[in-house]
Design a protein around this motif. Structure first.
Motif, PDB file in Angstrom:
ATOM      1  N   ILE A 198       1.174  -1.685   0.041  1.00 57.60           N
ATOM      2  CA  ILE A 198      -0.469  -0.252   0.016  1.00 57.60           C
ATOM      3  C   ILE A 198       1.217   1.363  -0.077  1.00 57.60           C
ATOM      4  O   ILE A 198       0.920   1.851  -0.498  1.00 57.60           O
ATOM      5  CB  ILE A 198      -0.380   0.128   0.893  1.00 57.60           C
ATOM      6  CG1 ILE A 198      -1.415  -1.341   1.269  1.00 57.60           C
ATOM      7  CG2 ILE A 198      -1.688   1.546   1.341  1.00 57.60           C
ATOM      8  CD1 ILE A 198      -3.134  -1.389   2.458  1.00 57.60           C
ATOM      9  N   GLU A 213      -6.140   5.097   3.266  1.00 59.05           N
ATOM     10  CA  GLU A 213      -6.196   3.961   2.560  1.00 59.05           C
ATOM     11  C   GLU A 213      -5.307   2.690   3.936  1.00 59.05           C
ATOM     12  O   GLU A 213      -5.243   1.834   4.329  1.00 59.05           O
ATOM     13  CB  GLU A 213      -5.493   2.953   1.093  1.00 59.05           C
ATOM     14  CG  GLU A 213      -6.239   1.809   1.080  1.00 59.05           C
ATOM     15  CD  GLU A 213      -5.580   1.340  -0.335  1.00 59.05           C
ATOM     16  OE1 GLU A 213      -6.400   0.102  -0.581  1.00 59.05           O
ATOM     17  OE2 GLU A 213      -4.705   2.055  -0.993  1.00 59.05           O
ATOM     18  N   MET A 257      -6.481   2.357   7.215  1.00 58.68           N
ATOM     19  CA  MET A 257      -7.685   1.454   7.678  1.00 58.68           C
ATOM     20  C   MET A 257      -6.008   0.340   7.572  1.00 58.68           C
ATOM     21  O   MET A 257      -6.430  -0.922   7.993  1.00 58.68           O
ATOM     22  CB  MET A 257      -8.290   1.642   6.726  1.00 58.68           C
ATOM     23  CG  MET A 257      -9.385   2.575   6.438  1.00 58.68           C
ATOM     24  SD  MET A 257     -10.540   1.936   7.511  1.00 58.68           S
ATOM     25  CE  MET A 257     -10.925   1.038   6.639  1.00 58.68           C
ATOM     26  N   ALA A 258      -5.608   0.256   6.758  1.00 59.48           N
ATOM     27  CA  ALA A 258      -4.716  -0.748   7.115  1.00 59.48           C
ATOM     28  C   ALA A 258      -3.325  -0.696   8.274  1.00 59.48           C
ATOM     29  O   ALA A 258      -3.391  -2.213   8.687  1.00 59.48           O
ATOM     30  CB  ALA A 258      -3.697  -0.300   5.904  1.00 59.48           C
ATOM     31  N   GLU A 287     -12.341  -5.532   7.505  1.00 59.38           N
ATOM     32  CA  GLU A 287     -11.404  -4.969   7.399  1.00 59.38           C
ATOM     33  C   GLU A 287     -10.587  -4.203   6.950  1.00 59.38           C
ATOM     34  O   GLU A 287     -10.583  -3.556   5.527  1.00 59.38           O
ATOM     35  CB  GLU A 287     -11.044  -3.866   8.790  1.00 59.38           C
ATOM     36  CG  GLU A 287     -10.928  -2.720   8.146  1.00 59.38           C
ATOM     37  CD  GLU A 287     -10.581  -1.507   9.770  1.00 59.38           C
ATOM     38  OE1 GLU A 287      -9.561  -0.686  10.024  1.00 59.38           O
ATOM     39  OE2 GLU A 287     -10.992  -1.734  10.965  1.00 59.38           O
ATOM     40  N   ILE A 334     -10.932  -2.842   2.936  1.00 57.86           N
ATOM     41  CA  ILE A 334      -9.851  -2.374   2.352  1.00 57.86           C
ATOM     42  C   ILE A 334      -8.860  -3.268   0.865  1.00 57.86           C
ATOM     43  O   ILE A 334      -8.857  -2.218  -0.134  1.00 57.86           O
ATOM     44  CB  ILE A 334      -8.535  -2.689   2.812  1.00 57.86           C
ATOM     45  CG1 ILE A 334      -7.949  -1.574   4.024  1.00 57.86           C
ATOM     46  CG2 ILE A 334      -7.310  -2.206   1.556  1.00 57.86           C
ATOM     47  CD1 ILE A 334      -7.473  -2.351   4.761  1.00 57.86           C
ATOM     48  N   HIS A 353      -9.772  -0.364  -2.624  1.00 56.79           N
ATOM     49  CA  HIS A 353      -8.571  -0.101  -3.381  1.00 56.79           C
ATOM     50  C   HIS A 353      -9.344  -0.417  -4.909  1.00 56.79           C
ATOM     51  O   HIS A 353      -9.183  -0.121  -5.672  1.00 56.79           O
ATOM     52  CB  HIS A 353      -7.689  -2.135  -2.891  1.00 56.79           C
ATOM     53  CG  HIS A 353      -6.150  -1.166  -4.112  1.00 56.79           C
ATOM     54  ND1 HIS A 353      -5.649  -0.170  -3.364  1.00 56.79           N
ATOM     55  CD2 HIS A 353      -5.734  -1.314  -4.898  1.00 56.79           C
ATOM     56  CE1 HIS A 353      -4.852  -0.454  -3.911  1.00 56.79           C
ATOM     57  NE2 HIS A 353      -4.562  -0.926  -5.094  1.00 56.79           N
ATOM     58  N   CYS A 405     -17.123  -0.806  10.476  1.00 65.03           N
ATOM     59  CA  CYS A 405     -16.015  -0.842   8.887  1.00 65.03           C
ATOM     60  C   CYS A 405     -16.904   0.123   8.108  1.00 65.03           C
ATOM     61  O   CYS A 405     -16.074   0.851   7.427  1.00 65.03           O
ATOM     62  CB  CYS A 405     -15.541  -2.282   8.369  1.00 65.03           C
ATOM     63  SG  CYS A 405     -14.597  -2.111   6.881  1.00 65.03           S
TER      64      CYS A 405
END
Length: 353
Positions: free
Chosen positions: A19, A64, A67-68, A79, A83, A87, A185
């Motif tokens: 990412i 992102e 979130m990762a 979750e 993602i 993406h 989420c």
């Protein structure tokens, strides 16, 4: 020894690195496009697509990445899957921006004082110079998406049993907890879509002396209260706050009327260079909000059914120090040992032959 700390496995590190690398490459490509256009034109309404595009991509990549880390910190498989869908949406968004940037740059209504080659679409034009940078973005995001799917498959195997640890083997509790995770989420992605639509309207379209501008600004704290209030209410099982949040979600769905503004003859010219992106963001935001409402109602019906403690304490992850011989009696693997509630190990099991 420490067991599986955050970023402690190859799959976790590779997931975050994928990412981060694609975010850097994409932002550099968009930044080069922005800088090249800025040298030739003044960012009037016609050309505001480019700074908006840059702002949205920076926001999306930071979101992102956050979130990762959040998904890995919580060992949250749902979750991680979110993602993947996010993406995929970035691929669509970056592809739309190729079209919308062309609409903004290739025009017969060339602003006064702007060279003709800037507004044309032929060889040597500004569009031809920035087009490769714009095309690279969806290609990089698409390639990284395939890598993310591979790493998430490994992370699923690594984290897949965590819900069992948090709520036990009760299938009903497991189902309720999964709906709770889905709602949390969805609320996070609701936040991004709301910020994305608001940013586009404020940067590209709306003038600060219009009523619509004021209404858009006024909606920001209301929506933030809605999302944060709903998350807090569903975790703590506060019925009145959850009821208010669900009512506000219904009210917020009326925002879909903006689609009419994008296409009606009296206002469609204002949205010419951002209509495709705004339409996509608005529809996705509406669908996410509708899904959040439906799942929120389901979670509301699950209040006071024994899940409160799991929701409040079950997602706190702290790696603990263990020794392998501790688990000989219980037949527990070293990986499983890292998921103790509050750091308290499970006692040895007694099997009856």
């Amino acid at each position: 020894m420490a067991v599986e700390p955050l970023l402690g496995t190859r799959a976790q590190r590779a997931f975050v690195l994928t990412i981060a690398v694609q975010a850097i490459v994409v932002i550099v490509m968009v930044g080069l496009t922005f800088n090249r256009v800025r040298q030739e034109v003044v960012f009037t309404n016609q050309y505001k697509t480019l700074p908006c595009y840059l702002s949205l991509f920076i926001l999306a990549e930071i979101f992102e990445l956050a979130m990762a880390f959040d998904a890995l910190r919580l060992r949250n498989v749902i979750e991680l899957l979110g993602i993947i869908f996010f993406h995929a949406a970035l691929i669509v968004f970056s592809a739309l921006q190729v079209h919308e940037s062309r609409v903004a740059l290739v025009t017969t209504n060339c602003p006064p004082g702007t060279a003709a080659w800037v507004c044309s679409g032929g060889p040597g034009s500004l569009w031809r110079k920035v087009e490769p940078f714009l095309i690279v973005a969806p290609c990089i995001i698409g390639a990284s998406w395939l890598f993310l799917i591979f790493w998430i498959k490994q992370l699923y195997e690594e984290f897949g049993w965590v819900i069992f640890h948090v709520v036990g083997a009760n299938p009903k509790l497991k189902s309720m907890y999964q709906y709770y995770q889905i709602l949390i989420c969805l609320l996070k992605f609701d936040f991004f879509c709301f910020v994305g639509v608001t940013m586009q309207l404020l940067i590209v379209v709306l003038s600060d002396n219009t009523a619509e501008f004021g209404i858009t600004i006024a909606a920001i704290p209301v929506v933030l209260f809605l999302l944060s209030g709903c998350a807090f209410a569903v975790q703590r099982e506060i019925k009145w706050l959850m009821g208010v949040s669900l009512a506000l979600m219904l009210a917020a769905m009326t925002y879909l009327y903006k689609l009419v503004r994008f296409y009606e003859p009296s206002s469609q010219a204002e949205y010419s260079s951002t209509r495709a992106t705004l339409t996509t963001f608005t529809i996705v935001a509406f669908l996410l909000l509708l899904a959040s409402f439906c799942v929120g109602v389901r979670c509301f019906l699950d209040f006071d059914k024994g899940l409160h403690e799991s929701k409040v304490n079950g997602q706190s992850y702290r790696p603990v120090k263990i020794h392998k011989d501790v688990f000989k009696l219980g037949g527990m693997s070293e990986r499983q040992s890292s998921y103790f509630t509050g750091g308290a190990p499970l006692g040895p099991r007694i099997s009856i032959e």
